[in-house]
Design a protein around this motif. Sequence first.
Motif, PDB file in Angstrom:
ATOM      1  N   GLY A 106       0.788  -1.231   0.000  1.00  0.00           N
ATOM      2  CA  GLY A 106       0.000   0.000   0.000  1.00  0.00           C
ATOM      3  C   GLY A 106       0.817   1.276   0.000  1.00  0.00           C
ATOM      4  O   GLY A 106       0.249   2.362   0.138  1.00  0.00           O
ATOM      5  N   VAL A 107       2.136   1.169  -0.167  1.00  0.00           N
ATOM      6  CA  VAL A 107       2.957   2.387  -0.196  1.00  0.00           C
ATOM      7  C   VAL A 107       2.723   3.084  -1.533  1.00  0.00           C
ATOM      8  O   VAL A 107       2.861   2.465  -2.592  1.00  0.00           O
ATOM      9  N   ALA A 108       2.349   4.365  -1.468  1.00  0.00           N
ATOM     10  CA  ALA A 108       1.998   5.083  -2.695  1.00  0.00           C
ATOM     11  C   ALA A 108       3.238   5.364  -3.536  1.00  0.00           C
ATOM     12  O   ALA A 108       4.291   5.699  -3.020  1.00  0.00           O
ATOM     13  N   ARG A 109       3.073   5.201  -4.853  1.00  0.00           N
ATOM     14  CA  ARG A 109       4.137   5.618  -5.766  1.00  0.00           C
ATOM     15  C   ARG A 109       4.252   7.131  -5.725  1.00  0.00           C
ATOM     16  O   ARG A 109       3.301   7.819  -5.367  1.00  0.00           O
ATOM     17  N   PHE A 149      11.330   1.591  -6.724  1.00  0.00           N
ATOM     18  CA  PHE A 149      10.197   1.206  -5.889  1.00  0.00           C
ATOM     19  C   PHE A 149       9.107   2.278  -5.911  1.00  0.00           C
ATOM     20  O   PHE A 149       7.919   1.982  -5.889  1.00  0.00           O
ATOM     21  N   PHE A 150       9.520   3.536  -5.968  1.00  0.00           N
ATOM     22  CA  PHE A 150       8.547   4.620  -5.937  1.00  0.00           C
ATOM     23  C   PHE A 150       7.995   4.966  -7.321  1.00  0.00           C
ATOM     24  O   PHE A 150       7.367   6.007  -7.503  1.00  0.00           O
ATOM     25  N   GLY A 151       8.243   4.084  -8.282  1.00  0.00           N
ATOM     26  CA  GLY A 151       7.572   4.219  -9.572  1.00  0.00           C
ATOM     27  C   GLY A 151       8.394   4.859 -10.667  1.00  0.00           C
ATOM     28  O   GLY A 151       7.875   5.083 -11.762  1.00  0.00           O
ATOM     29  N   ASN A 152       9.651   5.169 -10.400  1.00  0.00           N
ATOM     30  CA  ASN A 152      10.478   5.771 -11.445  1.00  0.00           C
ATOM     31  C   ASN A 152      11.057   4.707 -12.366  1.00  0.00           C
ATOM     32  O   ASN A 152      11.368   3.597 -11.936  1.00  0.00           O
ATOM     33  N   GLU A 515       9.461   6.416   2.576  1.00  0.00           N
ATOM     34  CA  GLU A 515       9.366   7.758   1.981  1.00  0.00           C
ATOM     35  C   GLU A 515      10.539   8.633   2.375  1.00  0.00           C
ATOM     36  O   GLU A 515      11.064   9.403   1.570  1.00  0.00           O
ATOM     37  N   LEU A 516      10.955   8.499   3.624  1.00  0.00           N
ATOM     38  CA  LEU A 516      12.120   9.266   4.077  1.00  0.00           C
ATOM     39  C   LEU A 516      13.356   8.852   3.288  1.00  0.00           C
ATOM     40  O   LEU A 516      14.132   9.688   2.815  1.00  0.00           O
ATOM     41  N   ALA A 517      13.519   7.548   3.118  1.00  0.00           N
ATOM     42  CA  ALA A 517      14.678   7.041   2.377  1.00  0.00           C
ATOM     43  C   ALA A 517      14.646   7.543   0.933  1.00  0.00           C
ATOM     44  O   ALA A 517      15.684   7.880   0.359  1.00  0.00           O
ATOM     45  N   TYR A 518      13.453   7.618   0.374  1.00  0.00           N
ATOM     46  CA  TYR A 518      13.299   8.073  -1.012  1.00  0.00           C
ATOM     47  C   TYR A 518      13.585   9.564  -1.127  1.00  0.00           C
ATOM     48  O   TYR A 518      14.404   9.996  -1.932  1.00  0.00           O
TER      49      TYR A 518
END
Length: 584
Positions: A106-109, A149-152, A515-518
């Motif tokens: 459920g972590v948002a991109r 992971f965040f969609g890139n 999110e912090l890591a990103y």
Amino acid sequence: MDKLLTIISEHVSSAFLAAGYESSYGRVTVSNRPDLCEYQCNGAMPAAKAYHKAPIQIANDVAVQLRDDAAFSEVQAAAPGFLNLRLAPAFLAKYLEQTRTAPRFGVARDPKAGTVVVDYGGANVAKPLHIGHLRSAIIGESIKRIQHFFGNETVGDTHLGDWGLQMGLVIAALQDQQPELCYFDEAYTGEYPAEPPFTISDLERIYPAASARSKEDEAFARRAHDATYELQQGRPGYMALWKHIMAVSKADLRKNYDKLGVSFEVWLGESDAQPYIPPMLEEMRQSGLLVESEGAQVIEVQEPTDTKEVPPCIIMKSDGATLYATTDLATIRQRMETWKPDRILYVVDKRQSLHFEQVFRAARKAGLVQPETELRHIGYGTMNGKDGKPFKTRAGGAMRLETLTNEITDFVRAKVEENTLVTGDDVADTTAKIALAALKYGDLMNAPTKDYIFDMDRFAAFEGNTGPYILYTIVRIKSILGRYGAWEELPITAPETPEAKDLMLALTRLPDALELAYRDCAPNAICAYIYELAGFANKFYHETRILTEEDAEKQKGYIALIGLTKRVLETCIDLLGFEAPEKM
Ligand code: ARG
């Protein structure tokens, strides 16, 4: 999926509104007094000023509204005006069940995700891979995986140093050793041999010797410079030799990076940017951006807002030679043409920060990137020995990467062999996985910019804040799950014990850590998170009879909980760039 804190903040905000106050006071945070509560809202304090009331009165008003809220099992107004909250077990279970079943937990991109080039590795061809490049490989690989992971879309480019003086040094030294080779015969017109005239071990000897010699032998240094120049002008025999050096070096680099679990989408280098230089210089000249300074062509990059001097970016020396910055600018042009990236991340030693500041400013001035293209240098610190000085071999030289990984592997193998759980062929695989976790976690647990001390005993310990400890936690869970049977479909149920609840609450904090890591390009945020999570997992394991539990429903809940924990831990270590063995 909304974050848990967002959801419960909405509940509390509605309660503020229902009690006659503005909803904006309802922001909830994780409690800084876990002994008193799990979450807290401090909104009554600022609200008190706005409404000219005692904060405790406002907190009480809001608490009344929350009394029947199914999200909370406990709501307390505490002096001077805190709202102390505990989550209702069923509510928590429902939330985590969504986490369990959602893709990517459920972590948002990133809604603004695009294309990201990560420039890391940065090895110099013909020179052995040194510890200095280890951090770039480890940190860069992790940052790339987090970006993905965040969609890139991610492109990892190792940006080899393959066009410098080291090539001329090797060529000049080879000519001394084997002058009869066709590569040195300017009259030669035939095909050049397909087989290189040297092996990687030859190269490893040739370069350091040639480099040392050039410092004492001026004539030799001159010849190496000339050879570099002629290579760069495209002399056929030298080009053929250069291709051999590249092939032999790359094969060796690939082997090293494979062992490190580091892989690049593209293996471009400084040489690939060279064709972009002349047209780029022409444009810069025509736009009047290039100015002459002490015989050199430079771009002024000082800004009026600078508090310190930022020297001009030197593009071409008086003898016509281009520099490191010129190549980096041309590489930006090349990358924009090839991938149109939204972001280029450079994972390079922090001592190069001025270089990148100059290059980024020059790139913007020259219009090589869009105004919104992000250029970012993630500068990392030095890996030091226990004496606090840059890591060296026992003999005092710069340590080769292979030597270091071999040392760690031997150290870990002894521990694995002592352990009766793994035998035979599994020893090598388990050893490699633990050694890699020790090495990478030991590095990544520190913020990239920090210098850190390499300490094998500490990094490879199975207890404490280490990679092997994280692996051990995963292996332990795997073993319980293996003995239990099919667990993958079991739903998360309400926690039965305080340890179960603590573990569940820790699991809900995953999105924040990622999110912090990103956002900060900080894999250390993931390390901190999994260390905390592993701690709760182990506490739960110690306090709970999982496999011997007689109540089958309770047991299912326990199994579902550790199953989710395992998946989260595995996802996190994958983002760090290592994996867990089956047993250890
Ligand atoms: N080869 C360089 C070095 O060893 C690192 C390259 C970093 N990347 C870049 N685009 N300049 O220092």
